[in-house]
Design an enzyme around this catalytic site. Structure first.
Site, PDB file in Angstrom:
ATOM      1  N   ASP A   1      53.024  42.831  42.069  1.00 40.00           N
ATOM      2  CA  ASP A   1      54.449  43.132  41.913  1.00 40.00           C
ATOM      3  C   ASP A   1      54.677  44.263  40.924  1.00 40.00           C
ATOM      4  O   ASP A   1      53.796  44.634  40.164  1.00 40.00           O
ATOM      5  CB  ASP A   1      55.182  41.877  41.416  1.00 40.00           C
ATOM      6  CG  ASP A   1      55.587  40.988  42.574  1.00 40.00           C
ATOM      7  OD1 ASP A   1      55.390  41.404  43.721  1.00 40.00           O
ATOM      8  OD2 ASP A   1      56.094  39.880  42.315  1.00 40.00           O
TER       9      ASP A   1
ATOM     10  N   LYS B   1      59.311  45.187  44.019  1.00 34.11           N
ATOM     11  CA  LYS B   1      60.710  45.401  44.381  1.00 34.11           C
ATOM     12  C   LYS B   1      61.454  45.861  43.141  1.00 34.11           C
ATOM     13  O   LYS B   1      61.485  45.137  42.160  1.00 34.11           O
ATOM     14  CB  LYS B   1      61.365  44.097  44.848  1.00 34.11           C
ATOM     15  CG  LYS B   1      60.831  43.596  46.149  1.00 34.11           C
ATOM     16  CD  LYS B   1      61.373  42.214  46.431  1.00 34.11           C
ATOM     17  CE  LYS B   1      60.268  41.345  46.938  1.00 34.11           C
ATOM     18  NZ  LYS B   1      60.323  39.965  46.662  1.00 34.11           N
TER      19      LYS B   1
ATOM     20  N   MET C   1      67.275  38.866  34.932  1.00 30.73           N
ATOM     21  CA  MET C   1      67.962  39.686  35.953  1.00 30.73           C
ATOM     22  C   MET C   1      69.455  39.811  35.657  1.00 30.73           C
ATOM     23  O   MET C   1      70.280  39.784  36.575  1.00 30.73           O
ATOM     24  CB  MET C   1      67.754  39.073  37.363  1.00 30.73           C
ATOM     25  CG  MET C   1      66.310  39.077  37.794  1.00 30.73           C
ATOM     26  SD  MET C   1      66.003  38.162  39.293  1.00 30.73           S
ATOM     27  CE  MET C   1      66.006  36.467  38.731  1.00 30.73           C
TER      28      MET C   1
HETATM   29  N1  SAH Z   1      58.540  35.496  37.267  1.00 31.10           N
HETATM   30  C1  SAH Z   1      59.046  36.325  36.202  1.00 31.10           C
HETATM   31  C2  SAH Z   1      60.516  36.663  36.360  1.00 31.10           C
HETATM   32  C3  SAH Z   1      60.822  37.529  37.554  1.00 31.10           C
HETATM   33  S1  SAH Z   1      62.515  37.942  37.656  1.00 31.10           S
HETATM   34  C4  SAH Z   1      58.792  35.612  34.851  1.00 31.10           C
HETATM   35  O1  SAH Z   1      58.392  34.443  34.843  1.00 31.10           O
HETATM   36  O2  SAH Z   1      58.993  36.247  33.814  1.00 31.10           O
HETATM   37  C5  SAH Z   1      62.543  39.529  36.905  1.00 31.10           C
HETATM   38  C6  SAH Z   1      63.275  39.470  35.586  1.00 31.10           C
HETATM   39  O3  SAH Z   1      62.411  38.982  34.569  1.00 31.10           O
HETATM   40  C7  SAH Z   1      63.743  40.823  35.064  1.00 31.10           C
HETATM   41  O4  SAH Z   1      64.957  41.205  35.651  1.00 31.10           O
HETATM   42  C8  SAH Z   1      63.901  40.529  33.588  1.00 31.10           C
HETATM   43  O5  SAH Z   1      65.103  39.848  33.337  1.00 31.10           O
HETATM   44  C9  SAH Z   1      62.760  39.560  33.337  1.00 31.10           C
HETATM   45  N2  SAH Z   1      61.577  40.242  32.779  1.00 31.10           N
HETATM   46  C10 SAH Z   1      60.362  40.343  33.322  1.00 31.10           C
HETATM   47  N3  SAH Z   1      59.502  40.978  32.506  1.00 31.10           N
HETATM   48  C11 SAH Z   1      60.199  41.274  31.387  1.00 31.10           C
HETATM   49  C12 SAH Z   1      59.879  41.886  30.145  1.00 31.10           C
HETATM   50  N4  SAH Z   1      58.651  42.367  29.878  1.00 31.10           N
HETATM   51  N5  SAH Z   1      60.860  41.997  29.211  1.00 31.10           N
HETATM   52  C13 SAH Z   1      62.092  41.526  29.444  1.00 31.10           C
HETATM   53  N6  SAH Z   1      62.451  40.931  30.593  1.00 31.10           N
HETATM   54  C14 SAH Z   1      61.529  40.791  31.547  1.00 31.10           C
END
Ligand code: SAH
Length: 258
Positions: free
Chosen positions: A39, A61, A175
């Site tokens: 991803d 995405k 998100m």
């Molecule tokens: N499965 C992932 C989340 C996917 S949804 C998890 O467990 O973290 C994607 C969202 O995750 C982004 O829009 C943001 O809000 C958050 N996100 C992912 N990586 C991030 C990071 N390094 N710093 C801040 N927010 C993050």
């Protein structure tokens, strides 16, 4: 240590951003994979641990666009597994926290393909810790919730801002960057105090991490003036106050060693 099995799909969490925050199990799955479907939000450094013969397939995405539609990702996982390959599906954070890992696992199960889920540190936990914010605290928070800030077309469960405003101490919103003004409105409308501390953590745990701190009263304007961009988390609650204490304590400890 169990070796990776051919014809099987590993749905693997890559952790929150810093490549060192991946688990040992996840790392082993990557090293032994024939194919890695990855991803957008995973650290690209992790792909360097795959074998030089491994096929690397981008499925990322960006918000609002789709590199590979979900049904094609599911199909690709099934096809690679049917070819007898060891397949790693590498996802940011934890694969089951807003990660659609369960949908992929179910698609595999329907086709009789064995799978294993390898959890990862979800970005809310990783980013909050890296920003000096404890999601729970004996004085400030007995509960925290991971909440999506945006609903996609066809999503069935509504976000209960009315309940979240009152019944959870710390909110970690994924998100939510583009929805920040609407989220703030909802929480204020349902009686959350405008003085409630809020932190925005951009690219949490990476070398480019940035944290913006404000309150529900001003956070939407701060986000604009500081040009907040994705990926970012919104942390709402009194625990945000602990950040300064924790960062200060950390610096003092480092100074003492130095
Ligand atoms: N499965 C992932 C989340 C996917 S949804 C998890 O467990 O973290 C994607 C969202 O995750 C982004 O829009 C943001 O809000 C958050 N996100 C992912 N990586 C991030 C990071 N390094 N710093 C801040 N927010 C993050």
């Amino acid at each position: 240590m169990r070796n990776i099995t051919a014809g099987m799909v590993y749905i693997v969490g890559a952790g929150p951003g810093d490549p060192e925050l991946i688990t040992i199990k996840a790392m082993r799955r990557i090293q032994q994979a024939d194919v890695v479907l990855y991803d957008r939000l995973i650290s690209k450094e992790l792909l360097g641990y795959a074998s030089s013969q491994a096929e690397l397939v981008y499925c990322g995405k960006a918000p609002g666009s789709h590199a590979m539609p979900q049904h094609l990702i599911n199909e690709a996982l099934v096809n690679y597994a049917r070819q007898g390959k060891s397949v790693v599906r590498l996802k940011g954070g934890d694969p089951l926290v807003f990660g659609r890992g369960a949908e992929e696992a179910l698609a595999l199960a329907t086709q009789g393909i064995p799978f294993e889920i390898v959890p990862g540190i979800t970005s809310a936990i990783g980013a909050a810790a890296a920003a000096g914010i404890p999601v729970t605290h004996r004085e400030y928070a007995a509960s925290f919730a991971c909440v999506t800030g945006s609903r996609c077309h066809g999503d069935k469960s509504p976000i209960r801002w009315d309940l979240l405003a009152h019944s959870v101490d710390t909110l970690a919103i994924y998100m939510g960057v583009s929805e920040l003004p609407a989220i703030r409105e909802e929480l204020l409308k349902h009686g959350k105090a405008s003085s409630t501390p809020v932190a925005l953590i951009e690219r949490g745990t990476t070398t480019r991490q940035r944290t913006i701190v404000g309150t529900l009263a001003n956070i939407h304007t701060l986000a604009i003036s500081m040009k907040l961009s994705n990926p970012a988390l919104i942390i709402i609650g009194d625990v945000v106050q602990v950040r300064e204490q924790l960062l200060h304590a950390e610096q003092q400890a480092i100074a003492q060693i130095g």
